[in-house]
Design an enzyme around this catalytic site. Structure first.
Site, PDB file in Angstrom:
ATOM      1  NE  ARG A 172     -24.352 -56.127 -34.958  1.00  0.00           N
ATOM      2  CZ  ARG A 172     -23.223 -56.368 -35.610  1.00  0.00           C
ATOM      3  NH1 ARG A 172     -22.631 -55.426 -36.299  1.00  0.00           N
ATOM      4  NH2 ARG A 172     -22.663 -57.554 -35.562  1.00  0.00           N
ATOM      5  CG  ASN A 190     -22.309 -54.856 -32.211  1.00  0.00           C
ATOM      6  OD1 ASN A 190     -23.502 -54.877 -31.931  1.00  0.00           O
ATOM      7  ND2 ASN A 190     -21.640 -55.948 -32.527  1.00  0.00           N
TER       8      ASN A 190
END
Length: 91
Positions: free
Chosen positions: A18, A36
């Site tokens: 990320r 996520n």
């Protein structure tokens, strides 16, 4: 302006995927987010911008950061009115 939705599958949680995604999106001038998914293995990415830049971004998502192991990227496209003002990580 276009919107890319990508679900990145593989070893992409716990390997700074990320953060990598956010860094690349900001560098390319894209807006959206990365988060996520509850599966524990997938990351959802929403990015808005010019299609050519989004295609470049998609290549980066398919390679990922050094410790990631991207197995598959599910992609969908739509048009957008600019729903995001920046690119951020959702927790």
């Amino acid at each position: 302006m276009h919107c890319l939705k990508a679900v990145v599958k593989g070893k992409v949680q716990g390997v700074y995927f990320r953060d990598f995604t956010r860094t690349q999106a900001i560098r390319l001038g894209l807006c959206g987010y990365a988060q996520n998914l509850e599966s524990g293995t997938d990351v959802e990415v929403i990015a808005e911008g010019d299609k050519d830049i989004l295609l470049e971004f998609l290549k980066l998502l398919r390679s990922g950061p050094p410790h990631a192991e991207v197995q598959e990227v599910e992609v969908s496209w739509s048009s957008t009115n600019g729903n995001y003002g920046d690119f951020h990580i959702k927790y």
